[in-house]
Design an enzyme around this catalytic site. Structure first.
Site, PDB file in Angstrom:
ATOM      1  CE  LYS A  28     -29.996 -32.988 -20.856  1.00  0.00           C
ATOM      2  NZ  LYS A  28     -31.024 -33.400 -20.840  1.00  0.00           N
ATOM      3  NE  ARG A  98     -28.888 -36.908 -22.311  1.00  0.00           N
ATOM      4  CZ  ARG A  98     -27.559 -36.342 -22.202  1.00  0.00           C
ATOM      5  NH1 ARG A  98     -26.566 -36.233 -22.911  1.00  0.00           N
ATOM      6  NH2 ARG A  98     -27.340 -35.897 -20.750  1.00  0.00           N
ATOM      7  N   GLY A 107     -39.497 -30.949 -15.232  1.00  0.00           N
ATOM      8  CA  GLY A 107     -40.912 -30.921 -15.986  1.00  0.00           C
ATOM      9  C   GLY A 107     -41.041 -31.429 -17.365  1.00  0.00           C
ATOM     10  CG  MET A 109     -39.933 -37.418 -21.933  1.00  0.00           C
ATOM     11  SD  MET A 109     -39.660 -38.093 -23.718  1.00  0.00           S
ATOM     12  CE  MET A 109     -37.858 -38.353 -23.371  1.00  0.00           C
ATOM     13  NE  ARG A 354     -27.369 -29.240 -15.213  1.00  0.00           N
ATOM     14  CZ  ARG A 354     -28.293 -29.971 -15.013  1.00  0.00           C
ATOM     15  NH1 ARG A 354     -29.377 -29.743 -15.836  1.00  0.00           N
ATOM     16  NH2 ARG A 354     -28.467 -30.940 -14.177  1.00  0.00           N
ATOM     17  CG  HIS A 470     -36.287 -33.806  -8.463  1.00  0.00           C
ATOM     18  ND1 HIS A 470     -37.272 -33.070  -7.872  1.00  0.00           N
ATOM     19  CD2 HIS A 470     -36.834 -33.167  -9.613  1.00  0.00           C
ATOM     20  CE1 HIS A 470     -38.107 -32.255  -8.155  1.00  0.00           C
ATOM     21  NE2 HIS A 470     -37.675 -32.066  -9.433  1.00  0.00           N
ATOM     22  CB  SER A 779     -41.442   9.952  -6.251  1.00  0.00           C
ATOM     23  OG  SER A 779     -41.531   8.623  -5.970  1.00  0.00           O
ATOM     24  CB  CYS A 846     -41.555   5.558  -4.438  1.00  0.00           C
ATOM     25  SG  CYS A 846     -43.044   6.383  -4.751  1.00  0.00           S
ATOM     26  CE1 TYR A 866     -36.231   8.023  -5.284  1.00  0.00           C
ATOM     27  CE2 TYR A 866     -35.369   9.993  -6.107  1.00  0.00           C
ATOM     28  CZ  TYR A 866     -36.460   9.342  -5.530  1.00  0.00           C
ATOM     29  OH  TYR A 866     -37.540  10.054  -5.096  1.00  0.00           O
TER      30      TYR A 866
END
Ligand code: ADP
Ligand code: MG
Ligand code: MG
Length: 890
Positions: A28, A98, A107, A109, A354, A470, A779, A846, A866
């Site tokens: 913020k 804030r 969560g 304040m 944001r 919310h 693997s 894997c 891979y």
């Protein structure tokens, strides 16, 4: 001493890059400074850096003298910029306090507005604004907010007092309250504070300010914040910043307003302004769900067929200014923005921006469109997407033609569909979900205390709140369907019952939500398969263009293989053959094989399994049409196949002619104290070679049959599990080569194949150089490699693993995200040693980690060829592999 308090706005100097660094000043604060720096109207303020929070918590809750000095200097900056003084009874400066962590975090304040008001300054505010009603309204709001978030007084008490005050007056709405009504309520509020808090409401503005700062810092360690951090892998040592900012007032009458807006639609991704606003309102009124917010644009209002004027119609000048800001911010940040604004007597002020949370569908559309608009390039678009969020798009949605018993309709707050049992509070929802039930959380409105229940639920329904409430914001972030503000919902928490529309329901009843339409339906509604073309297809094409690693799948049924190919799998990385043995039609033959007294008995039973196994492989090879298929020979300890139920023993006795007692004794003989480290993997192949012989024969016969039928030749890669030594692999490779030669001679057909091994024991990783002389591929079986390296049994870890993660002993569950520091070293070392011995050694992974983005980034860094993931993780792995390649090539 480095600077930890940064003024912004009001002509402050914004040249220090630390002030725009989210790690230093939180998200913020960084964006407020950034907006002020590019000349947007931001009320002046200052940010206290996150490191002060970390220091405060470490020092046991003490502020340093340096911090106190820096804050009072920064307060001076605001005072000069605004031309008012903090605590001045005649013309007071008021501020908001804030929180603001590095990433936006429910969560933390809640914001305190109007700080600096007291019995004296409220009169000054009334005089200078010429609006006593506004001044007393602001004061009562301040007392309630401060008492709630700083002093811990239940906000319900204040709401009750307000309801009583309105009732006494016969008022329906807050807007009917006059100055003297608010003033009387302030007295009630102060009395509540004394009764609940045991001390009068603090009158001294500096005490108010430091109390609020302290509360912000303390909230970093609140339970709510901790839960959120755990769910989202946010480190506990980041801390939060504090933003103190001059107030602007959206509650100064009908030329004032407050609102929340997105530069594009966060549900669909459409390029259209989207948001809500309220006239004569302050702060969280828009999201609190107390008044119903209005539409921002005329088009949105008309589309919804709503009456009250949109902002575009009611405040054209401020709206035009806002639209200009939207454009500017999108071009500046090159991303969709979520903006909070206030209009004070016609003047627009920006209070936050944001990157907006969005659904996975919206994220894809925006990525594709922004590349089309030239706002960002493909690489930026790919790096910005969250691979895990793709999961939301891969699952079924409601069948549009299925019958729907619509009980009520609310706002389409977060798209997607979900059916489940109604749960009326977060704890109950979590408890039922833990038992494997699908649940829908139904609340009047949600708050940060409900996060764990929202997480456990398939969908969320609220009776109150708008599109930016919310519930709506959090549900979109979590990818949960949500219907908010469904007015037809009334809940009786005491009786655990509810009414939805005309229907009387109880907790536990099944409903279905359609988050895209806002519908709530009785019972379960039929679903259809997802759409994989369109924006999804485009993004996957980009990902495929930018990734180096191949993506395979872990699959053992033709249906899974087919699905994985639809999702873009380029082969099978792990086909577990034991799953084929559990099939109801075969288990009896498997048990006969296990319980046989000798090799001849075993061979007789295996002969029954051969045609079945051959058919399995043929079906899989057909689907995989010429792609590489890694098939792992039998791995688990044999006793896993043994009967436990009485009826199974009886059936087996019938089939074999042995007595039940005899069978029981044989079963007991097979008991192992620690089967994970027992008679399993290649140890079975060494001791009972006929098992692997049968499996190899089935593989080669299936391949030859397919070639005979003119189909594409599969490329079997036969994988030996749990190898620790070179000799084990040498013996079993010879066995496979012998069977291959036999089958090729019998059928007159040859198939290309290779033999390799899983690396899943630390010794195998260490001896990789030697083992590679016998192996054409490795693997990494990182599930077992994690178990054997950490000495942790995955099946027994539940009792302590959660606590280990909470306390930061493990940053993440090592079975979900690879322990790169430890297990990763073994992978890296084995890859190096293996390649040194055999340059063309194929390397793959894997374990479950093959579908985890962080682990995939590690695989890219180590140079694996891979990754292999379960079918639904294949698109996630494709995107994550592209991101890994892009970040590596930066
Ligand atoms: P959150 O992180 O929950 O969004 P904010 O700190 O953004 O909390 O504050 C919530 C709301 O409070 C803002 O959207 C804005 O409407 C209001 N607000 C915060 N600071 C001010 C201020 N200085 N002046 C006016 N309103 C403010
Ligand atoms: Mg908040
Ligand atoms: Mg905000």
């Amino acid at each position: 001493m480095t600077q930890t308090v940064f003024p912004f706005g009001g002509g402050a100097d914004h040249s220090d890059p630390r002030q725009k660094d989210k790690a230093v000043v939180g998200g913020k604060g960084a964006n407020l400074a950034e907006m002020a720096a590019i000349g947007l109207p931001v009320p002046p303020g200052f940010t206290i850096a996150t490191e002060e929070c970390v220091r405060y918590l470490a020092d046991g809750g003490d502020f340093s003298a340096a911090l106190r000095d820096a804050v009072s200097a920064a307060l001076g900056h605001i005072e000069r910029a605004v031309g008012k003084r903090f605590g001045d009874a005649a013309d007071p400066l008021l501020v908001s306090v804030r929180s603001g962590a590095r990433v936006s975090m429910p969560g933390m304040m809640d914001t305190v507005l109007n700080l600096g008001l007291n019995d004296a300054t409220v009169l000054g505010l009334a005089a200078t604004s010429g609006d006593a009603r506004f001044a007393w309204d602001s004061y009562r709001r301040f007392i309630q907010m401060y008492a709630d978030v700083v002093l811990g007084v239940d906000h319900g008490l204040f709401e009750e007092a307000l309801e009583i005050a309105k009732e006494d007056k016969g008022f329906y709405a807050d807007t009917e309250m006059e100055a003297e009504d608010w003033q009387a309520l302030v007295d009630d509020y102060k009395a509540i504070v004394v009764a609940e808090h045991g001390a009068p409401f603090p009158q001294e503005p500096n005490e108010q300010l430091w109390g609020a700062i302290r509360a912000v810092f303390d909230s970093w360690d609140s339970d709510r914040a901790r839960v959120y951090r755990r769910l989202n892998d946010i480190p506990g040592d980041w801390g939060t910043a504090v933003n103190v900012q001059a107030m602007v007032f959206g509650n100064m009458g009908d030329t004032s307003a407050t609102g929340v807006a997105f530069t594009r639609d966060p549900s669909t991704g459409e390029r259209a302004f989207y948001g809500e606003w309220l006239v004569n309102a302050q702060g969280e009124d828009v999201v609190a769900g107390i008044r119903t917010p209005q539409y921002l644009t005329r088009a949105a209002r008309e589309a919804a067929g709503a009456k009250p004027a949109s902002m575009e119609e009611a405040m054209p000048a401020a709206y035009a200014e806002l639209a200009r800001v939207f454009d500017l911010l999108e071009r500046h940040y090159r991303d969709m923005q979520d903006i909070e604004f206030t209009v004070e007597r016609g003047a627009l002020w920006l209070l936050q921006t944001r990157s907006g949370k969005r659904t996975a569908k919206a994220a894809l559309r925006m990525a594709v469109e922004m590349v089309g608009e030239g706002l960002i390039d493909e690489r930026t678009a790919l790096l910005r997407l969250d691979p895990m969020a793709l999961d939301q798009l891969l699952h079924p949605t409601l069948d549009p033609v299925a019958p729907r018993d619509v009980l009520t309709t609310g706002l389409p707050a977060s798209p997607g569909a979900a059916s489940g049992r109604i749960m009326l509070d977060a704890d109950t929802a979590e408890a039922w979900a833990a038992r494997g039930e699908k649940v829908i959380l139904v609340r009047v409105e949600t708050s940060p205390e409900d996060i764990h229940g929202m997480h456990a639920a398939r969908g969320i329904l609220t009776a109150r709140g708008g599109m930016t409430s919310h519930a709506a914001v959090v549900a979109r972030g979590m990818g949960r369907p949500c219907v908010s503000g469904a007015q037809g919902v009334t809940i009786d928490l005491a009786a655990r019952t509810l009414r939805i529309g005309g229907a009387a329901l109880a907790e536990g009843d099944v409903i279905t939500l359609d988050g895209a339409k806002g519908q709530v339906m009785a019972g379960e509604v039929r679903t259809i398969e997802p759409e994989l073309a369109g924006d999804f297809g485009t993004v996957m094409e980009w990902a495929d263009r930018h990734r180096r690693m191949r993506v395979r799948t872990n699959a053992e049924t033709p249906a899974d293989c087919r699905m994985a190919r639809q999702f873009g799998a380029e082969g099978i990385g792990l086909c577990r053959t034991e799953h084929m043995f559990f099939d109801a039609a075969r288990i009896s033959a498997v048990r006969q094989m296990i319980l046989a007294e000798d090799e001849a008995g075993r061979r007789a039973a295996l002969a029954k399994l051969l045609p079945e196994q051959r058919a399995d492989f043929r079906a899989i090879f057909e689907v995989m049409a010429g792609l590489p298929c890694t098939i792992r020979l039998l791995d688990p300890p044999l006793h896993e196949f043994l009967p436990t139920a009485e009826a199974d023993f009886a059936e087996l006795a019938d089939a074999t002619g042995y007595g039940i007692e005899h069978l029981r004794r044989r079963a007991q003989e097979l008991h192992e104290f620690n089967p994970m480290l027992g008679h399993r993997g290649c140890r079975l192949g060494i001791t009972y070679p006929e098992i692997y012989e049968m499996q190899a024969r089935a593989i080669f016969e299936a391949a030859c049959a397919l070639i005979g039928a003119g189909a594409a030749a599969p490329v079997p890669e036969i994988m030996i599990p749990l190898v620790a030594t070179r000799q084990e692999l040498a013996i079993l490779r010879a066995l496979i080569d012998r069977v291959a030669a036999e089958v090729f001679a019998e059928s007159g057909c040859e198939v290309e194949y290779i033999v390799g091994t899983m690396i899943e024991l630390p010794r195998a990783a260490l001896m990789a150089g030697e083992i590679a002389e016998e192996a054409r591929f490795f693997s990494f079986g990182t599930n077992d490699l994690t178990q054997t390296t950490l000495g942790v049994s995955r099946d027994d870890a539940a009792r302590f693993l959660g606590i280990y993660v909470d306390r930061g002993i493990f940053a993440r569950d090592p079975f979900v995200s690879l322990d790169i520091d430890g297990v990763g070293q073994l992978v890296e070392l084995a890859a190096e040693r293996g390649r040194a011995a055999r340059a063309d050694l194929k390397l793959g992974i894997c374990g479950e980690h093959g579908g985890d983005p962080a682990s995939i980034a590690f695989c890219e860094a180590v140079g694996l060829d891979y990754v292999s993931a379960s079918p639904y993780r294949v698109p996630i792995a494709r995107l994550a592999a592209a991101q890994a390649a892009l970040s590596a090539s930066r």
